[in-house]
Write a protein that holds these residues in place. Structure first.
Motif, mmCIF file in Angstrom:
data_model
loop_
_atom_site.group_PDB
_atom_site.id
_atom_site.type_symbol
_atom_site.label_atom_id
_atom_site.label_comp_id
_atom_site.label_asym_id
_atom_site.label_seq_id
_atom_site.Cartn_x
_atom_site.Cartn_y
_atom_site.Cartn_z
ATOM 1 N N TYR A 84 -3.850 -14.963 8.392
ATOM 2 C CA TYR A 84 -4.494 -16.215 8.786
ATOM 3 C C TYR A 84 -3.488 -17.129 9.486
ATOM 4 N N TYR A 85 -2.270 -17.167 8.973
ATOM 5 C CA TYR A 85 -1.229 -17.985 9.593
ATOM 6 C C TYR A 85 -0.970 -17.529 11.025
ATOM 7 N N LYS A 86 -1.052 -16.224 11.244
ATOM 8 C CA LYS A 86 -0.769 -15.676 12.572
ATOM 9 C C LYS A 86 -1.946 -15.847 13.529
ATOM 10 N N THR A 87 -3.190 -15.642 13.058
ATOM 11 C CA THR A 87 -4.347 -15.637 13.960
ATOM 12 C C THR A 87 -5.142 -16.941 13.981
ATOM 13 N N ARG A 88 -5.077 -17.723 12.912
ATOM 14 C CA ARG A 88 -5.871 -18.946 12.764
ATOM 15 C C ARG A 88 -7.374 -18.670 12.858
ATOM 16 N N SER A 89 -7.758 -17.465 12.511
ATOM 17 C CA SER A 89 -9.159 -17.075 12.423
ATOM 18 C C SER A 89 -9.386 -16.575 11.008
ATOM 19 N N ILE A 90 -10.592 -16.574 10.522
ATOM 20 C CA ILE A 90 -10.849 -16.105 9.162
ATOM 21 C C ILE A 90 -11.429 -14.704 9.145
ATOM 22 N N ILE A 91 -11.972 -14.240 10.258
ATOM 23 C CA ILE A 91 -12.648 -12.944 10.285
ATOM 24 C C ILE A 91 -11.652 -11.795 10.114
ATOM 25 N N ILE A 92 -10.679 -11.707 10.990
ATOM 26 C CA ILE A 92 -9.699 -10.621 10.934
ATOM 27 C C ILE A 92 -8.903 -10.646 9.633
ATOM 28 N N PRO A 93 -8.387 -11.797 9.184
ATOM 29 C CA PRO A 93 -7.668 -11.805 7.912
ATOM 30 C C PRO A 93 -8.499 -11.334 6.720
ATOM 31 N N THR A 94 -9.784 -11.679 6.693
ATOM 32 C CA THR A 94 -10.642 -11.222 5.601
ATOM 33 C C THR A 94 -10.761 -9.714 5.599
ATOM 34 N N LEU A 95 -10.994 -9.146 6.765
ATOM 35 C CA LEU A 95 -11.102 -7.689 6.867
ATOM 36 C C LEU A 95 -9.780 -7.002 6.551
ATOM 37 N N LEU A 96 -8.683 -7.561 7.046
ATOM 38 C CA LEU A 96 -7.369 -6.968 6.777
ATOM 39 C C LEU A 96 -7.006 -7.045 5.300
ATOM 40 N N SER A 97 -7.346 -8.151 4.645
ATOM 41 C CA SER A 97 -7.015 -8.255 3.222
ATOM 42 C C SER A 97 -7.842 -7.277 2.388
ATOM 43 N N ALA A 98 -9.095 -7.073 2.752
ATOM 44 C CA ALA A 98 -9.909 -6.077 2.047
ATOM 45 C C ALA A 98 -9.338 -4.678 2.265
ATOM 46 N N LEU A 99 -8.922 -4.397 3.481
ATOM 47 C CA LEU A 99 -8.312 -3.104 3.783
ATOM 48 C C LEU A 99 -6.995 -2.933 3.016
ATOM 49 N N GLY A 100 -6.186 -3.977 2.995
ATOM 50 C CA GLY A 100 -4.922 -3.929 2.261
ATOM 51 C C GLY A 100 -5.141 -3.713 0.774
ATOM 52 N N TYR A 101 -6.140 -4.380 0.199
ATOM 53 C CA TYR A 101 -6.475 -4.195 -1.209
ATOM 54 C C TYR A 101 -6.866 -2.742 -1.467
ATOM 55 N N GLY A 102 -7.758 -2.226 -0.636
ATOM 56 C CA GLY A 102 -8.230 -0.846 -0.816
ATOM 57 C C GLY A 102 -7.121 0.177 -0.669
ATOM 58 N N LEU A 103 -6.289 0.008 0.341
ATOM 59 C CA LEU A 103 -5.189 0.956 0.546
ATOM 60 C C LEU A 103 -4.166 0.883 -0.579
ATOM 61 N N THR A 104 -3.859 -0.320 -1.051
ATOM 62 C CA THR A 104 -2.909 -0.466 -2.152
ATOM 63 C C THR A 104 -3.468 0.171 -3.422
ATOM 64 N N TRP A 105 -4.751 -0.034 -3.681
ATOM 65 C CA TRP A 105 -5.381 0.569 -4.853
ATOM 66 C C TRP A 105 -5.343 2.092 -4.760
ATOM 67 N N LYS A 106 -5.655 2.609 -3.579
ATOM 68 C CA LYS A 106 -5.655 4.060 -3.370
ATOM 69 C C LYS A 106 -4.231 4.626 -3.555
ATOM 70 N N LEU A 107 -3.249 3.969 -2.973
ATOM 71 C CA LEU A 107 -1.851 4.424 -3.142
ATOM 72 C C LEU A 107 -1.421 4.408 -4.602
ATOM 73 N N MET A 108 -1.825 3.392 -5.326
ATOM 74 C CA MET A 108 -1.471 3.313 -6.741
ATOM 75 C C MET A 108 -2.111 4.443 -7.526
ATOM 76 N N MET A 109 -3.342 4.809 -7.181
ATOM 77 C CA MET A 109 -4.029 5.894 -7.880
ATOM 78 C C MET A 109 -3.397 7.250 -7.541
ATOM 79 N N VAL A 110 -2.962 7.415 -6.292
ATOM 80 C CA VAL A 110 -2.332 8.671 -5.885
ATOM 81 C C VAL A 110 -0.965 8.810 -6.566
ATOM 82 N N ILE A 111 -0.218 7.715 -6.629
ATOM 83 C CA ILE A 111 1.100 7.764 -7.266
ATOM 84 C C ILE A 111 0.970 7.994 -8.762
ATOM 85 N N ALA A 112 -0.068 7.414 -9.395
ATOM 86 C CA ALA A 112 -0.263 7.553 -10.836
ATOM 87 C C ALA A 112 -0.633 8.983 -11.230
ATOM 88 N N VAL A 113 -1.231 9.713 -10.317
ATOM 89 C CA VAL A 113 -1.639 11.097 -10.638
ATOM 90 C C VAL A 113 -0.503 12.003 -10.441
#
Length: 113
Positions: A84-113
């Motif tokens: 948001y600081y970089k783009t000053r828009s709310i659309i892209i940051p919202t989508l990127l944060s959801a993607l970041g959450y999902g990817l981090t969760w997936k990586l944590m599950m892969v590492i835990a297995v």
């Protein structure tokens, strides 16, 4: 699904859309130059504040139930703030944060297995 629920969803969706669309349409027809004052800055920051508030409210019960969700949630916050600081828009940051959450969760599950 009940027709009442469907109609209520459509009505709320239409009202939400018009609440967001009409101010933009009214401002586009204005010939007066846009002057940003304290109110303009406040209204511009409502988007990021509401997304952060929704993220906190929706994630606290999940984190309290499952502590592993803390790291992906923090990653979502970090990505949201930085993008948001970089783009000053709310659309892209919202989508990127959801993607970041999902990817981090997936990586944590892969590492835990």
């Amino acid at each position: 699904m009940s027709t009442q629920v469907l109609l209520l969803g459509l009505l709320v969706g239409f009202a939400n859309y018009m609440f967001r669309y009409l101010p933009l349409r009214i401002r586009a027809n204005s010939t007066r130059p846009a002057k940003r004052g304290a109110t303009g800055v406040l209204l511009d920051s409502i988007g990021i504040a509401s997304i952060c508030a929704l993220l906190v409210v929706s994630s606290v019960p999940e984190i309290m139930h499952d502590a592993q969700r803390l790291v992906p949630t923090l990653m979502g916050f970090i990505i949201l703030g930085l993008s948001y600081y970089k783009t000053r828009s709310i659309i892209i940051p919202t989508l990127l944060s959801a993607l970041g959450y999902g990817l981090t969760w997936k990586l944590m599950m892969v590492i835990a297995v």
